[in-house]
Design a protein around this motif. Structure first.
Motif, PDB file in Angstrom:
ATOM      1  N   LYS A  51       1.032  -1.183   0.175  1.00  0.00           N
ATOM      2  CA  LYS A  51       0.069   0.090  -0.075  1.00  0.00           C
ATOM      3  C   LYS A  51       0.684   1.197   0.048  1.00  0.00           C
ATOM      4  O   LYS A  51       0.404   2.385   0.141  1.00  0.00           O
ATOM      5  N   GLY A  52       2.149   1.109  -0.429  1.00  0.00           N
ATOM      6  CA  GLY A  52       2.883   2.224  -0.284  1.00  0.00           C
ATOM      7  C   GLY A  52       4.240   1.778  -0.158  1.00  0.00           C
ATOM      8  O   GLY A  52       4.723   0.580  -0.133  1.00  0.00           O
ATOM      9  N   TYR A  53       5.292   3.066   0.022  1.00  0.00           N
ATOM     10  CA  TYR A  53       6.880   2.452   0.502  1.00  0.00           C
ATOM     11  C   TYR A  53       7.376   3.569   1.137  1.00  0.00           C
ATOM     12  O   TYR A  53       6.719   4.899   1.194  1.00  0.00           O
ATOM     13  N   ILE A  54       8.500   3.237   1.783  1.00  0.00           N
ATOM     14  CA  ILE A  54       9.210   4.210   2.570  1.00  0.00           C
ATOM     15  C   ILE A  54      10.700   4.243   2.110  1.00  0.00           C
ATOM     16  O   ILE A  54      11.153   3.231   1.929  1.00  0.00           O
ATOM     17  N   GLU A  55      10.817   5.252   2.087  1.00  0.00           N
ATOM     18  CA  GLU A  55      12.574   5.528   1.843  1.00  0.00           C
ATOM     19  C   GLU A  55      13.206   6.269   3.101  1.00  0.00           C
ATOM     20  O   GLU A  55      12.557   7.358   3.436  1.00  0.00           O
ATOM     21  N   LEU A  56      14.425   5.666   3.575  1.00  0.00           N
ATOM     22  CA  LEU A  56      15.208   6.165   4.407  1.00  0.00           C
ATOM     23  C   LEU A  56      16.432   6.676   3.828  1.00  0.00           C
ATOM     24  O   LEU A  56      17.273   6.191   3.258  1.00  0.00           O
ATOM     25  N   ARG A  57      16.852   7.988   4.267  1.00  0.00           N
ATOM     26  CA  ARG A  57      18.299   8.353   3.759  1.00  0.00           C
ATOM     27  C   ARG A  57      19.020   8.734   5.259  1.00  0.00           C
ATOM     28  O   ARG A  57      18.571   9.896   5.794  1.00  0.00           O
ATOM     29  N   GLU A  94      19.443  19.575   5.550  1.00  0.00           N
ATOM     30  CA  GLU A  94      20.522  19.287   6.239  1.00  0.00           C
ATOM     31  C   GLU A  94      20.206  18.094   7.339  1.00  0.00           C
ATOM     32  O   GLU A  94      19.264  17.764   7.607  1.00  0.00           O
ATOM     33  N   GLY A  95      21.497  17.844   7.725  1.00  0.00           N
ATOM     34  CA  GLY A  95      21.315  16.615   9.172  1.00  0.00           C
ATOM     35  C   GLY A  95      21.167  15.415   8.506  1.00  0.00           C
ATOM     36  O   GLY A  95      21.439  14.935   7.392  1.00  0.00           O
ATOM     37  N   ARG A  96      20.690  14.416   9.422  1.00  0.00           N
ATOM     38  CA  ARG A  96      20.295  13.046   9.044  1.00  0.00           C
ATOM     39  C   ARG A  96      19.273  12.571   9.318  1.00  0.00           C
ATOM     40  O   ARG A  96      18.313  13.416   9.875  1.00  0.00           O
ATOM     41  N   ASP A  97      18.993  11.301   9.174  1.00  0.00           N
ATOM     42  CA  ASP A  97      17.649  10.604   9.525  1.00  0.00           C
ATOM     43  C   ASP A  97      16.507  11.273   8.847  1.00  0.00           C
ATOM     44  O   ASP A  97      15.469  11.621   9.583  1.00  0.00           O
ATOM     45  N   HIS A  98      16.463  11.224   7.630  1.00  0.00           N
ATOM     46  CA  HIS A  98      15.225  11.550   6.718  1.00  0.00           C
ATOM     47  C   HIS A  98      14.549  10.385   6.230  1.00  0.00           C
ATOM     48  O   HIS A  98      15.082   9.586   5.781  1.00  0.00           O
ATOM     49  N   LEU A  99      13.220  10.826   6.624  1.00  0.00           N
ATOM     50  CA  LEU A  99      12.236   9.418   6.161  1.00  0.00           C
ATOM     51  C   LEU A  99      11.326  10.051   5.218  1.00  0.00           C
ATOM     52  O   LEU A  99      10.706  11.254   5.495  1.00  0.00           O
ATOM     53  N   TYR A 128       7.161  13.964   4.176  1.00  0.00           N
ATOM     54  CA  TYR A 128       8.457  13.871   4.820  1.00  0.00           C
ATOM     55  C   TYR A 128       8.723  13.992   6.558  1.00  0.00           C
ATOM     56  O   TYR A 128       7.783  14.721   7.034  1.00  0.00           O
ATOM     57  N   LEU A 129       9.511  13.114   6.861  1.00  0.00           N
ATOM     58  CA  LEU A 129       9.454  13.071   8.520  1.00  0.00           C
ATOM     59  C   LEU A 129      10.788  13.165   8.945  1.00  0.00           C
ATOM     60  O   LEU A 129      11.950  12.511   8.395  1.00  0.00           O
ATOM     61  N   ASN A 130      11.326  14.159   9.626  1.00  0.00           N
ATOM     62  CA  ASN A 130      12.404  14.254  10.274  1.00  0.00           C
ATOM     63  C   ASN A 130      12.798  13.432  11.709  1.00  0.00           C
ATOM     64  O   ASN A 130      11.944  13.750  12.602  1.00  0.00           O
ATOM     65  N   CYS A 131      13.663  12.419  11.505  1.00  0.00           N
ATOM     66  CA  CYS A 131      13.382  11.504  12.754  1.00  0.00           C
ATOM     67  C   CYS A 131      14.868  11.752  13.802  1.00  0.00           C
ATOM     68  O   CYS A 131      14.821  10.782  14.489  1.00  0.00           O
ATOM     69  N   GLU A 132      15.364  12.674  13.389  1.00  0.00           N
ATOM     70  CA  GLU A 132      16.457  12.937  14.758  1.00  0.00           C
ATOM     71  C   GLU A 132      16.100  12.717  15.935  1.00  0.00           C
ATOM     72  O   GLU A 132      17.026  12.200  16.719  1.00  0.00           O
ATOM     73  N   ASP A 133      14.913  12.955  16.233  1.00  0.00           N
ATOM     74  CA  ASP A 133      14.730  13.046  17.760  1.00  0.00           C
ATOM     75  C   ASP A 133      13.900  11.813  18.365  1.00  0.00           C
ATOM     76  O   ASP A 133      13.302  11.814  19.322  1.00  0.00           O
ATOM     77  N   VAL A 134      13.882  10.850  17.362  1.00  0.00           N
ATOM     78  CA  VAL A 134      12.897   9.783  17.748  1.00  0.00           C
ATOM     79  C   VAL A 134      13.948   9.130  18.757  1.00  0.00           C
ATOM     80  O   VAL A 134      14.943   8.730  18.456  1.00  0.00           O
ATOM     81  N   ALA A 135      13.111   8.427  19.675  1.00  0.00           N
ATOM     82  CA  ALA A 135      13.792   7.625  20.860  1.00  0.00           C
ATOM     83  C   ALA A 135      14.203   6.274  20.487  1.00  0.00           C
ATOM     84  O   ALA A 135      13.347   5.613  19.777  1.00  0.00           O
ATOM     85  N   LEU A 136      15.551   5.979  20.843  1.00  0.00           N
ATOM     86  CA  LEU A 136      15.793   4.748  20.579  1.00  0.00           C
ATOM     87  C   LEU A 136      15.609   3.743  21.788  1.00  0.00           C
ATOM     88  O   LEU A 136      15.722   4.193  22.710  1.00  0.00           O
TER      89      LEU A 136
END
Length: 349
Positions: free
Chosen positions: A268-274, A283-288, A298-306
């Motif tokens: 039903k769709g796709y996700i790409e992670l850079r 700028e930065g990292r963890d682009h979804l 587009y979601l910036n995921c830099e602050d997602v808890a691990l």
């Protein structure tokens, strides 16, 4: 709530992944009670000393193995040496957290599995491209929520840069000798591609898989034919497919060590992670990026808890989740199998 206190030791400091491992454990309330490595003069070991000068070093690793107050041993030794450290730590009563690859041969892996079963302790392989990358954590949440339907394929790209300050340690001018000998680093598929195998199983929800095709190449290092600078794997598990490409060709012009990407294709769709950089973009990292019938997002995921290191601390008391423990062994079996059956290209021997 403060993280639970526990005691750990670091044995084998040859790869820069030790920095993320030690940092993650310290942030969870761990007390680093001792460090030992076979080559204390290495750039990575010296950088560890500079980063954490307050922690003690020991001359004899047995002083750490024999310390019953130590809960856990962490290692990022030369890949070929990790299984020996792991087995000794398990058999002396310690849980083990090891950098990937956790083993480089089936014999090593079988010995680790016996030691885990006999000791009752856990063995966790730090697949940092899943455990230490917020965008992967977020993608997992979206997949579990059904955002893109059933996952039918993953496309994992793991390019790396051979001469990169992040991985070399302070003052180093090049990779150590073991990096150019597949009998010591395990080969590019056993090493780097274990990350992508782990993600394939995790995102598709499969507990096992099959290596359909694998190949390695040495296209730019004729003087070191035991070094592999390219590798690829085709996997299948149930109805899901996975393609993996790993290499050591990242040019110096990229502002980070590798343009790691992951594409997760669903019904039903796709996700790409850079994961580490969005070239000529944000700028930065963890682009979804997620695409479905409702459009693109587009979601910036830099602050997602691990959750990897908090989960490890809980496992000290309650044990590692059985499925997660089994996946550690399954991933490494698939990676070693891919390495063993790989066709060779270019200068590779």
């Amino acid at each position: 709530m403060s993280p639970a206190p526990f005691r750990f030791a670091a044995i084998g400091l040859d790869h820069a992944h030790i920095f993320g491992q030690v940092k993650g454990l310290l942030e969870q309330g761990g007390e680093l009670v001792g460090l030992w490595t076979g080559d204390p003069s290495s750039a990575v070991a010296q950088t560890v000393k500079q980063t954490w000068p307050q922690f003690p070093w020991v001359e004899n690793a047995d002083d750490l193995y024999d310390d019953a107050t130590i809960d856990l041993v962490v290692t990022a030794a030369v890949p070929g040496d990790r299984s020996e450290i792991t087995v000794k730590a398990l058999r002396t009563g310690h849980h083990v957290v090891t950098d990937k690859p956790g083993a480089i041969s089936m014999e090593q892996l079988d010995e680790i599995e016996r030691a885990v079963q006999e000791s009752g302790k856990f063995w966790s392989v730090t697949f940092s491209e899943r455990f230490e990358v917020p965008s992967v954590t977020k993608a997992g949440q979206l997949v579990r929520e059904g955002r893109i339907g059933t996952v039918v394929q993953t496309l994992g790209l793991g390019p790396h840069r051979e001469i990169d300050r992040v991985h070399l340690g302070t003052g180093a001018t090049g990779r150590p000798d073991w990096f150019y000998d597949d009998s010591r680093f395990g080969g590019i598929l056993c090493d780097i591609a274990s990350h992508q195998i782990d993600q394939f199983l995790w995102f598709t929800g499969n507990s096992d898989g099959e290596v359909v095709h694998s190949a390695v190449g040495n296209f730019a290092h004729p003087d070191t034919p035991k070094m592999q600078d390219f590798g690829e794997i085709l996997l299948k598990a149930g109805d899901a497919q996975g393609y993996i490409r790993v290499d050591w060709f990242t040019p110096q012009g990229l502002p980070t060590w590798g343009d790691g990407r992951l594409i997760i294709l669903g019904t039903k769709g796709y996700i790409e992670l850079r994961k580490y950089v969005d070239i000529a973009g944000r700028e930065g990292r963890d682009h979804l990026f997620v695409v479905d019938d409702n459009g693109t997002e587009y979601l910036n995921c830099e602050d997602v808890a691990l959750d990897y290191y908090p989960d490890l601390v809980r496992a000290l008391s309650h044990g590692l989740d059985a499925a997660e423990q089994q996946q550690m062994f399954t991933v490494m079996r698939l990676a070693i199998t891919a390495q063993q059956k790989a066709g060779k290209r270019g200068f590779a021997v």
